[in-house]
Design a protein around this motif. Sequence first.
Motif, short mmCIF file in Angstrom:
data_model
loop_
_atom_site.label_atom_id
_atom_site.label_comp_id
_atom_site.label_asym_id
_atom_site.label_seq_id
_atom_site.Cartn_x
_atom_site.Cartn_y
_atom_site.Cartn_z
N GLN A 134 26.74 35.60 42.49
CA GLN A 134 26.67 35.23 41.08
C GLN A 134 26.05 36.35 40.26
N ALA A 135 24.98 36.95 40.78
CA ALA A 135 24.33 38.05 40.08
C ALA A 135 25.31 39.22 39.91
N TYR A 136 26.10 39.49 40.93
CA TYR A 136 27.08 40.57 40.85
C TYR A 136 28.13 40.27 39.78
N ALA A 137 28.63 39.06 39.78
CA ALA A 137 29.72 38.70 38.86
C ALA A 137 29.27 38.68 37.41
N ASN A 138 27.96 38.66 37.18
CA ASN A 138 27.42 38.58 35.82
C ASN A 138 26.43 39.71 35.56
N ASP A 139 26.68 40.87 36.14
CA ASP A 139 25.72 41.97 36.11
C ASP A 139 25.67 42.64 34.73
N LEU A 140 24.70 42.23 33.92
CA LEU A 140 24.50 42.84 32.61
C LEU A 140 23.41 43.91 32.66
N GLY A 141 22.90 44.19 33.85
CA GLY A 141 21.81 45.15 33.99
C GLY A 141 22.25 46.59 34.09
N ALA A 142 23.55 46.82 34.26
CA ALA A 142 24.09 48.17 34.31
C ALA A 142 25.23 48.26 33.30
N GLU A 143 25.24 49.33 32.57
CA GLU A 143 26.17 49.45 31.44
C GLU A 143 27.63 49.37 31.85
N ARG A 144 27.98 49.84 33.06
CA ARG A 144 29.39 49.91 33.41
C ARG A 144 29.81 48.96 34.51
N SER A 145 28.95 48.04 34.91
CA SER A 145 29.36 47.05 35.91
C SER A 145 30.48 46.16 35.36
N LEU A 146 30.38 45.84 34.08
CA LEU A 146 31.37 45.03 33.37
C LEU A 146 31.80 45.82 32.15
N VAL A 147 33.09 45.82 31.85
CA VAL A 147 33.58 46.63 30.74
C VAL A 147 34.70 45.89 30.02
N ALA A 148 34.65 45.92 28.70
CA ALA A 148 35.69 45.30 27.88
C ALA A 148 36.87 46.26 27.75
N VAL A 149 38.03 45.80 28.20
CA VAL A 149 39.25 46.63 28.16
C VAL A 149 40.42 45.75 27.74
N THR A 150 41.53 46.39 27.41
CA THR A 150 42.70 45.61 27.05
C THR A 150 43.11 44.70 28.21
N ALA A 151 43.57 43.51 27.85
CA ALA A 151 44.04 42.59 28.88
C ALA A 151 45.15 43.21 29.70
N ARG A 152 45.99 44.00 29.06
CA ARG A 152 47.10 44.64 29.77
C ARG A 152 46.59 45.56 30.88
N SER A 153 45.63 46.43 30.56
CA SER A 153 45.15 47.37 31.57
C SER A 153 44.37 46.66 32.67
N ASN A 154 43.62 45.64 32.31
CA ASN A 154 42.86 44.90 33.32
C ASN A 154 43.80 44.21 34.30
N ARG A 155 44.89 43.68 33.81
CA ARG A 155 45.82 42.96 34.69
C ARG A 155 46.68 43.92 35.50
N GLN A 156 46.90 45.12 34.98
CA GLN A 156 47.56 46.14 35.79
C GLN A 156 46.67 46.57 36.95
N LYS A 157 45.40 46.70 36.68
CA LYS A 157 44.45 47.08 37.72
C LYS A 157 44.30 45.98 38.77
N ALA A 158 44.17 44.73 38.31
CA ALA A 158 43.99 43.57 39.20
C ALA A 158 42.83 43.82 40.15
N ASP A 159 43.05 43.70 41.46
CA ASP A 159 41.96 43.89 42.42
C ASP A 159 42.11 45.18 43.22
N GLN A 160 42.79 46.18 42.61
CA GLN A 160 43.07 47.42 43.32
C GLN A 160 41.89 48.40 43.24
N ASP A 161 41.74 49.22 44.28
CA ASP A 161 40.72 50.26 44.26
C ASP A 161 41.36 51.57 43.80
N PRO A 162 40.59 52.66 43.65
CA PRO A 162 41.16 53.90 43.11
C PRO A 162 42.24 54.54 43.97
N ALA A 163 42.38 54.12 45.22
CA ALA A 163 43.50 54.61 46.02
C ALA A 163 44.82 54.01 45.55
#
Length: 216
Positions: A134-163
């Motif tokens: 729960q703490a991970y999913a709601n991590d407001l303690g680090a600036e880049r743990s959560l980021v507001a982005v377009t819905a389109r780009s977020n859904r393109q990314k889905a659960d993929q890693d940088p590979a």
Amino acid sequence: MIKTTAHALAAAALALLPLATAVPAHAAETLSLHDAIEALPHAAESRDGYERSKFKHRIDEDKDGCNTRAEVLLAEALTPPAVGPGCRLTGGTWFSYYDDTIIDGPSGLDIDHMVPLAEAWDSGASQWTAARRQAYANDLGAERSLVAVTARSNRQKADQDPAEWTPPAADAQCTYLSDWVGTKLRWSLTVDRTERDTLRQLAAGCEDTDVEYERV
């Protein structure tokens, strides 16, 4: 007068106690992107048993009426939105760095977990307690743990890693790699061989990029 002053000092000390307990146990660290990648622990990944519901998210941790999504939107707004009853946000503008896009109004935005929940599960979160997930999913303690982005780009990314996926904006890659690696280090998450090798290759073009993180 001395007694009054002593009482005042004691009250002030008590008032500071919650702040003291909120200080992370680990000091902030800064590494070059190359060194940060090499510091990531290596392990095989497994998605066995993963369910998104095992990461409780969009909570209102500070009980101010605004959940995690709203808190991120308020923190990252270029132009602040109006805040209505129930923390309903209207107006405002945001910059989605994944695709170099300005967004008017919150409806076109998703809050992306920099390291997706499924990827976190694969990389060690399967062994965590429900409270740590729960703490991970709601991590407001680090600036880049959560980021507001377009819905389109977020859904393109889905659960993929940088590979498998990196942001389409040409200027976003080094920032994204830093954010990704910093998040994994912050939460002591692992990388598998393919992910690590890809990070090394991509980081070759980011010689002046640092990674700042604070372990939790």
